[in-house]
Scaffold this motif. Structure first.
Motif, PDB file in Angstrom:
ATOM      1  N   LYS A 138     -12.053 -11.902 -14.218  1.00 11.71           N
ATOM      2  CA  LYS A 138     -10.719 -11.978 -13.609  1.00 11.71           C
ATOM      3  C   LYS A 138     -10.787 -11.308 -12.237  1.00 11.71           C
ATOM      4  O   LYS A 138     -11.376 -10.240 -12.084  1.00 11.71           O
ATOM      5  N   ILE A 139     -10.172 -11.944 -11.258  1.00 14.10           N
ATOM      6  CA  ILE A 139     -10.200 -11.460  -9.879  1.00 14.10           C
ATOM      7  C   ILE A 139      -8.770 -11.192  -9.427  1.00 14.10           C
ATOM      8  O   ILE A 139      -7.873 -12.017  -9.655  1.00 14.10           O
ATOM      9  N   TYR A 140      -8.584 -10.050  -8.815  1.00 16.73           N
ATOM     10  CA  TYR A 140      -7.284  -9.703  -8.245  1.00 16.73           C
ATOM     11  C   TYR A 140      -7.499  -9.148  -6.848  1.00 16.73           C
ATOM     12  O   TYR A 140      -8.381  -8.310  -6.642  1.00 16.73           O
ATOM     13  N   VAL A 141      -6.723  -9.648  -5.913  1.00 17.59           N
ATOM     14  CA  VAL A 141      -6.753  -9.119  -4.545  1.00 17.59           C
ATOM     15  C   VAL A 141      -5.383  -8.529  -4.250  1.00 17.59           C
ATOM     16  O   VAL A 141      -4.362  -9.218  -4.369  1.00 17.59           O
ATOM     17  N   ASP A 142      -5.362  -7.273  -3.894  1.00 17.81           N
ATOM     18  CA  ASP A 142      -4.117  -6.609  -3.505  1.00 17.81           C
ATOM     19  C   ASP A 142      -3.760  -7.109  -2.104  1.00 17.81           C
ATOM     20  O   ASP A 142      -4.333  -6.676  -1.106  1.00 17.81           O
TER      21      ASP A 142
END
Length: 64
Positions: free
Chosen positions: A3-7
């Motif tokens: 899972k990838i999350y970019v703030d």
């Protein structure tokens, strides 16, 4: 799966992640970052490199 999350509040759209994992990260026509929220496990090394080179440290990864 990873899972990838970019703030996006931190992201300044420098695009360094695009060079490390172009299958996941892209800059759109407005030079704004777009990304896939998931990637296969075999991309872990590229994604970790992308997170490491991010000048704003805005990329976060979790493994499912």
């Amino acid at each position: 799966m990873i899972k990838i999350y970019v703030d996006m509040d931190k992201c300044q759209h420098y695009g360094q992640c695009v060079f490390e994992a172009p299958e996941v990260f892209q800059l759109n026509a407005d030079d704004k970052l777009e990304y896939q929220a998931e990637a296969p496990d075999d991309m872990l090394a590229d994604l970790e490199s992308a997170a490491d080179v991010c000048p704003m440290q805005a990329i976060f990864l979790t493994k499912e």
